[in-house]
Design an enzyme around this catalytic site. Structure first.
Site, mmCIF file in Angstrom:
data_model
loop_
_atom_site.group_PDB
_atom_site.id
_atom_site.type_symbol
_atom_site.label_atom_id
_atom_site.label_comp_id
_atom_site.label_asym_id
_atom_site.label_seq_id
_atom_site.Cartn_x
_atom_site.Cartn_y
_atom_site.Cartn_z
ATOM 1 N N ASP A 43 0.930 -1.191 0.127
ATOM 2 C CA ASP A 43 0.007 0.003 0.029
ATOM 3 C C ASP A 43 0.580 1.253 0.104
ATOM 4 O O ASP A 43 0.576 2.249 0.782
ATOM 5 C CB ASP A 43 -0.916 0.227 1.281
ATOM 6 N N LYS A 78 -6.757 -4.645 -3.441
ATOM 7 C CA LYS A 78 -7.423 -5.449 -2.015
ATOM 8 C C LYS A 78 -8.287 -4.382 -1.337
ATOM 9 O O LYS A 78 -8.221 -3.426 -1.390
ATOM 10 C CB LYS A 78 -6.455 -5.892 -1.020
ATOM 11 N N LYS A 83 -7.641 -4.950 4.922
ATOM 12 C CA LYS A 83 -6.366 -4.623 5.526
ATOM 13 C C LYS A 83 -5.274 -5.496 4.997
ATOM 14 O O LYS A 83 -4.090 -5.481 4.531
ATOM 15 C CB LYS A 83 -6.265 -4.417 6.911
ATOM 16 N N VAL A 94 3.320 0.140 4.381
ATOM 17 C CA VAL A 94 2.560 0.815 5.359
ATOM 18 C C VAL A 94 1.172 0.218 5.497
ATOM 19 O O VAL A 94 0.565 -0.264 4.513
ATOM 20 C CB VAL A 94 2.561 2.348 4.953
ATOM 21 N N CYS A 143 -1.884 -2.769 7.556
ATOM 22 C CA CYS A 143 -1.797 -3.684 6.608
ATOM 23 C C CYS A 143 -0.510 -4.647 6.614
ATOM 24 O O CYS A 143 -0.902 -5.565 6.010
ATOM 25 C CB CYS A 143 -2.131 -2.728 5.257
ATOM 26 N N GLN A 193 8.257 -14.906 20.942
ATOM 27 C CA GLN A 193 7.694 -16.495 20.888
ATOM 28 C C GLN A 193 8.455 -17.300 20.056
ATOM 29 O O GLN A 193 7.578 -17.900 19.131
ATOM 30 C CB GLN A 193 6.217 -16.447 21.175
#
Ligand code: C5J
Length: 221
Positions: free
Chosen positions: A24, A129, A132, A157, A162, A202
């Protein structure tokens, strides 16, 4: 094979099976008068990553990687824009309305276009699209599988909206994702930093993170 010194640990990838996903990088998010600015954001932090994104695309093309530009934009009838998305924020000038960069977030309008430095080139893929995440309501997954792409390098961005949404969608579909931390940005620098930590925490629960210099070093080895 190339190996990037990344967090939380090394990221190996084969350029032949890797795509750069540039999320984007549109005037509506980066320029004054666009959707991002109409939402009340300072767009300056986003414009700062453009030179790094240009370098990332140059590297990708030199290494034979596929380049995908995503574009958050709706059709002129807003048939692909959920009413809830249009209503959010109660904007006086919101999605579909005429604004300084044309109709806000509408395909074909000046604001929906990519910033001049990051125009798609022949051989690149442009993926429009409505949401997001770039996998939502698009053919991205089928396209990547058809191309034999297993690894995704992310820039663009905004980091926590997104970019992160698409990385999470990719993760659930089995792709190995690397976030280029200096090729992505947020209107909120603290959100950018927090997103990088969320991605790598994680044991890399969403993916990996590295700088563009780390990627360039890996590619020149
Ligand atoms: C937003 C995006 N922030 N590309 N879109 O609405 O992150």
């Amino acid at each position: 094979m190339k190996t990037v010194k990344a967090r939380p640990y090394d990221y190996p990838f084969d350029p032949a099976h890797t795509a750069v996903v540039m999320i984007d990088m549109q005037r509506d998010f980066l320029e004054p008068g666009g959707f991002g600015a109409l939402l009340g954001n300072d767009v300056a932090p986003l414009a700062r990553i453009v030179p790094a994104c240009v370098r990332l695309l140059a590297l990708a093309r030199a290494q034979g990687m596929k380049v995908i530009h995503t574009q958050e934009a709706h059709d002129p009838l807003l048939a692909d824009c959920p009413p809830a998305k249009k209503a959010r924020g109660h904007l006086a000038c919101g999605i579909g309305d005429p604004g300084p960069l044309g109709r806000v977030l509408v395909a074909g309008e000046p604001g929906a276009g990519f910033v001049p430095e990051l125009q798609p080139r022949l051989g690149d893929i442009v993926l429009r699209k409505p949401g997001k995440g770039a996998f939502h309501a698009t053919g991205l997954d089928a396209m990547l599988r058809g191309l034999g792409i297993t690894h995704l390098l992310f820039g663009g961005v905004t980091t926590e909206v997104c970019v992160q949404t698409t990385m999470r969608e990719a993760n659930d579909r089995g792709y190995e994702s690397l976030l280029l931390t200096d090729c992505s940005a947020s209107y909120f620098p603290a959100f950018h930093a927090a997103t990088v930590e969320m991605v790598v925490a994680q044991g890399g629960i969403v993916g990996w993170a590295a700088t563009l210099a780390d990627l360039e070093t890996a590619c020149s080895a």
